[in-house]
Write a protein that holds these residues in place. Structure first.
Motif, PDB file in Angstrom:
ATOM      1  N   PRO A 146      -3.439   0.422  -6.321  1.00 49.34           N
ATOM      2  CA  PRO A 146      -4.013   1.317  -6.450  1.00 49.34           C
ATOM      3  C   PRO A 146      -4.140   2.478  -5.601  1.00 49.34           C
ATOM      4  O   PRO A 146      -4.280   1.550  -4.169  1.00 49.34           O
ATOM      5  CB  PRO A 146      -5.508   1.047  -7.072  1.00 49.34           C
ATOM      6  CG  PRO A 146      -4.719  -0.492  -7.717  1.00 49.34           C
ATOM      7  CD  PRO A 146      -4.214  -0.764  -6.920  1.00 49.34           C
ATOM      8  N   LEU A 147      -3.993   3.947  -5.425  1.00 55.47           N
ATOM      9  CA  LEU A 147      -4.303   4.594  -4.369  1.00 55.47           C
ATOM     10  C   LEU A 147      -2.897   4.940  -2.888  1.00 55.47           C
ATOM     11  O   LEU A 147      -2.950   4.732  -1.866  1.00 55.47           O
ATOM     12  CB  LEU A 147      -5.489   4.451  -3.519  1.00 55.47           C
ATOM     13  CG  LEU A 147      -6.860   4.947  -4.180  1.00 55.47           C
ATOM     14  CD1 LEU A 147      -8.069   4.898  -3.453  1.00 55.47           C
ATOM     15  CD2 LEU A 147      -6.834   6.209  -4.639  1.00 55.47           C
ATOM     16  N   ARG A 153       0.782   4.667  -1.798  1.00 52.68           N
ATOM     17  CA  ARG A 153       1.674   6.260  -1.693  1.00 52.68           C
ATOM     18  C   ARG A 153       3.220   5.834  -2.043  1.00 52.68           C
ATOM     19  O   ARG A 153       3.679   5.011  -1.144  1.00 52.68           O
ATOM     20  CB  ARG A 153       2.274   6.515  -0.191  1.00 52.68           C
ATOM     21  CG  ARG A 153       0.357   7.623  -0.210  1.00 52.68           C
ATOM     22  CD  ARG A 153      -1.158   7.014   0.160  1.00 52.68           C
ATOM     23  NE  ARG A 153      -0.612   5.664   1.327  1.00 52.68           N
ATOM     24  CZ  ARG A 153      -1.292   4.382   1.931  1.00 52.68           C
ATOM     25  NH1 ARG A 153      -2.498   4.345   0.652  1.00 52.68           N
ATOM     26  NH2 ARG A 153      -1.034   4.465   3.239  1.00 52.68           N
ATOM     27  N   ASP A 181       0.721  -1.219  -0.156  1.00 53.75           N
ATOM     28  CA  ASP A 181      -0.063   0.028  -0.136  1.00 53.75           C
ATOM     29  C   ASP A 181       1.108   1.255  -0.386  1.00 53.75           C
ATOM     30  O   ASP A 181       0.534   2.411  -0.528  1.00 53.75           O
ATOM     31  CB  ASP A 181      -0.533   0.486   1.172  1.00 53.75           C
ATOM     32  CG  ASP A 181      -2.434  -1.434   1.049  1.00 53.75           C
ATOM     33  OD1 ASP A 181      -2.497  -1.454   0.756  1.00 53.75           O
ATOM     34  OD2 ASP A 181      -1.523  -2.227   2.123  1.00 53.75           O
ATOM     35  N   LEU A 191       4.654  10.659  -3.955  1.00 54.45           N
ATOM     36  CA  LEU A 191       3.169  10.970  -5.380  1.00 54.45           C
ATOM     37  C   LEU A 191       2.571   9.617  -4.780  1.00 54.45           C
ATOM     38  O   LEU A 191       2.320   8.816  -4.233  1.00 54.45           O
ATOM     39  CB  LEU A 191       3.408  10.713  -6.588  1.00 54.45           C
ATOM     40  CG  LEU A 191       3.921   9.264  -7.030  1.00 54.45           C
ATOM     41  CD1 LEU A 191       4.780   9.183  -7.924  1.00 54.45           C
ATOM     42  CD2 LEU A 191       5.484   9.068  -6.322  1.00 54.45           C
ATOM     43  N   VAL A 192       0.749  10.066  -5.108  1.00 56.32           N
ATOM     44  CA  VAL A 192       0.284   9.344  -4.861  1.00 56.32           C
ATOM     45  C   VAL A 192      -0.573   8.530  -6.360  1.00 56.32           C
ATOM     46  O   VAL A 192      -0.645   8.738  -7.348  1.00 56.32           O
ATOM     47  CB  VAL A 192      -1.164   9.823  -4.109  1.00 56.32           C
ATOM     48  CG1 VAL A 192      -2.310   8.142  -4.151  1.00 56.32           C
ATOM     49  CG2 VAL A 192      -0.781  10.052  -2.772  1.00 56.32           C
ATOM     50  N   LYS A 193      -0.461   6.431  -6.449  1.00 55.18           N
ATOM     51  CA  LYS A 193      -0.285   5.957  -7.247  1.00 55.18           C
ATOM     52  C   LYS A 193      -2.138   6.284  -7.672  1.00 55.18           C
ATOM     53  O   LYS A 193      -3.181   5.662  -6.967  1.00 55.18           O
ATOM     54  CB  LYS A 193       0.088   4.855  -7.456  1.00 55.18           C
ATOM     55  CG  LYS A 193      -0.371   3.921  -8.295  1.00 55.18           C
ATOM     56  CD  LYS A 193       0.483   2.583  -8.858  1.00 55.18           C
ATOM     57  CE  LYS A 193       0.333   1.218  -9.552  1.00 55.18           C
ATOM     58  NZ  LYS A 193       1.209  -0.002 -10.153  1.00 55.18           N
ATOM     59  N   ARG A 194      -2.906   6.680  -9.212  1.00 57.56           N
ATOM     60  CA  ARG A 194      -3.757   6.964  -9.320  1.00 57.56           C
ATOM     61  C   ARG A 194      -3.973   5.751 -10.937  1.00 57.56           C
ATOM     62  O   ARG A 194      -3.498   5.286 -11.355  1.00 57.56           O
ATOM     63  CB  ARG A 194      -4.398   7.561  -9.840  1.00 57.56           C
ATOM     64  CG  ARG A 194      -4.446   9.335  -8.573  1.00 57.56           C
ATOM     65  CD  ARG A 194      -5.448   9.807  -7.574  1.00 57.56           C
ATOM     66  NE  ARG A 194      -4.899  10.159  -6.809  1.00 57.56           N
ATOM     67  CZ  ARG A 194      -5.584  10.290  -4.830  1.00 57.56           C
ATOM     68  NH1 ARG A 194      -6.463   9.876  -5.622  1.00 57.56           N
ATOM     69  NH2 ARG A 194      -5.208  11.653  -4.641  1.00 57.56           N
ATOM     70  N   TRP A 243       7.180   1.059  -8.482  1.00 58.36           N
ATOM     71  CA  TRP A 243       6.066   1.795  -9.186  1.00 58.36           C
ATOM     72  C   TRP A 243       5.080   0.397  -9.709  1.00 58.36           C
ATOM     73  O   TRP A 243       3.719   0.754  -9.171  1.00 58.36           O
ATOM     74  CB  TRP A 243       6.595   2.951  -9.829  1.00 58.36           C
ATOM     75  CG  TRP A 243       5.036   3.136 -10.460  1.00 58.36           C
ATOM     76  CD1 TRP A 243       4.541   2.916 -11.854  1.00 58.36           C
ATOM     77  CD2 TRP A 243       4.556   4.402  -9.593  1.00 58.36           C
ATOM     78  NE1 TRP A 243       3.531   4.364 -11.459  1.00 58.36           N
ATOM     79  CE2 TRP A 243       2.982   5.178 -10.654  1.00 58.36           C
ATOM     80  CE3 TRP A 243       4.149   3.946  -8.879  1.00 58.36           C
ATOM     81  CZ2 TRP A 243       2.745   5.924  -9.977  1.00 58.36           C
ATOM     82  CZ3 TRP A 243       3.505   5.597  -7.784  1.00 58.36           C
ATOM     83  CH2 TRP A 243       2.465   6.564  -8.679  1.00 58.36           C
TER      84      TRP A 243
END
Length: 400
Positions: A341-342, A344, A319, A397-400, A336
């Motif tokens: 998803p979502l 950090r 996560d 960054l946050v993974k969208r 990455w």
């Protein structure tokens, strides 16, 4: 929709007499009952086939699945869904096929005996788990209710309290609550010498001495609390880093290049049941990380030998990911791709070369790029001046 065939019944020290009539009827009508020796004794003379917990315990689910089609009862202590096997069974068997019959939990009984408001108490278990995990809960004026592993657990916890300046804490061991043999043992952590039954619940009222160690759950523990070779993420930078990683209940962190484990440990302390995997190629640093995890109440920190990307094979998707060492384009891409998803991701850099990598990644992927600079007051001869630490460039960054 599936019909219920499995009953999971919480039972107390008063045995069948403590069950409501409908639940007692379920137990008495059972064809087969699964439970521990103590549970079978509490069930009295019920005429059903008796099965013991399988060995190893992990075989329990297969045993339970084999009871399908019969009137099956699993006996547990207290509330089946509060630090009990009921939740574990419910993850393997469709909950629509289960009927839960809760009994008063040990926490409820202990709170009643102590006169404590249960919402104002920290409840935790070290039953069958590393007892060191309770260390993270030692705070001034906090009340703890602890499900223990055995007769030796209260003395171990008394030692943890005393070592951290909480030796004046009041401790009460409660055994066989609700039964004819109920017993209570009171004492103080620094001179605890009570001999107690193996099956017990511990109540602790944490009382701090003036020199007690203050170990908050929010990130930013003092650097001196960690064993380190000097390459750790320092206190102020660590606090910002963990905040950007956003610890959440049960979430998993990969700490890549974890060193002495400071970020992973702070992550695990910051949210209940948060998990972390520290990936570190050097054995000496993994040793320090393991020692720090025990001392600071996160004994479940998992340490993996190796470097990215090879060391990531087989790990559960995280996560959050922190890259504190071994930063490269390859490391970022492997991390990455694995991030949920979502998720950090936070990378820290102190060298110009690593900063250049972050600047390039920021231009391509976006996120937030900041430079963090700290200074500490230190002696300058007979006076005092500011001593700057190396600035840290941080990309998040946050993974969208």
């Amino acid at each position: 929709m599936s019909e219920p065939w499995l009953h999971i019944v919480g039972i107390g020290e008063d045995g069948l007499d403590g069950l409501v009539p409908a639940t007692r009827a379920v137990v008495e009508a059972a064809e087969v009952i699964l439970g521990g020796d103590r549970h079978h004794q509490l069930a009295g003379n019920v005429t059903a086939e008796r099965l013991a917990w399988p060995s190893p315990f992990n075989a329990m689910i297969d045993t339970i699945q084999g009871l399908r089609g019969r009137r099956a009862v699993v006996l547990v202590t207290g509330d089946p869904l509060w630090f009990s096997v009921g939740a574990r069974i419910g993850r393997a068997v469709d909950p629509a096929e289960i009927v839960y019959h809760p009994q008063l939990s040990a926490f409820q009984l202990a709170a009643a005996r102590m006169g404590w408001s249960l919402p104002d108490v920290e409840t935790l278990t070290v039953h069958g788990r590393p007892v060191e995990q309770m260390i993270a809960f030692i705070q001034p004026d906090v009340r703890l209710l602890v499900l223990t592993t055995g007769a030796e657990t209260p003395a171990q916890i008394a030692a943890f309290l005393t070592e951290r300046g909480f030796g004046g804490s009041r401790m009460t061991v409660l055994a066989a609550m609700g039964g004819k043999d109920e017993a209570r043992f009171d004492g103080v952590a620094e001179n605890w010498d009570q001999v107690v039954p193996a099956f017990n619940t511990l109540a602790v009222e944490c009382i701090a001495a003036p020199d007690a160690a203050l170990l908050p759950r929010v990130p930013g523990l003092a650097d001196g609390l960690f064993q380190s070779d000097g390459t750790m993420t320092k206190q102020e930078i660590r606090a910002v880093t963990v905040a950007k990683l956003m610890p959440m209940r049960g979430a998993l962190l990969w700490d890549i290049g974890c060193g002495c484990g400071s970020v992973a440990i702070e992550w695990m302390r910051a949210a209940r049941y948060a998990r972390a995997v520290g990936i570190e190629p050097r054995a000496d640093r993994r040793t320090m990380a393991a020692a720090n995890a025990l001392a600071l109440g996160t004994p479940k920190l998992e340490l993996v030998e190796g470097s990215v990307p090879e060391a990531l094979d087989g790990l559960a998707a995280p996560d959050a990911i922190f890259i504190g060492g071994g930063l490269s384009r390859e490391t970022f891409e492997a991390a990455w791709d694995a991030l949920r998803p979502l998720g950090r991701l936070v990378c820290n850099a102190v060298t110009l070369e690593s900063e250049a990598v972050l600047i390039g990644l920021h231009a391509e992927f976006g996120g937030e790029l900041v430079k963090i600079m700290t200074q500490r007051a230190e002696p300058v001869g007979r006076l005092t001046g500011w001593r700057p630490a190396m600035p840290v460039t941080q990309w998040s960054l946050v993974k969208r």
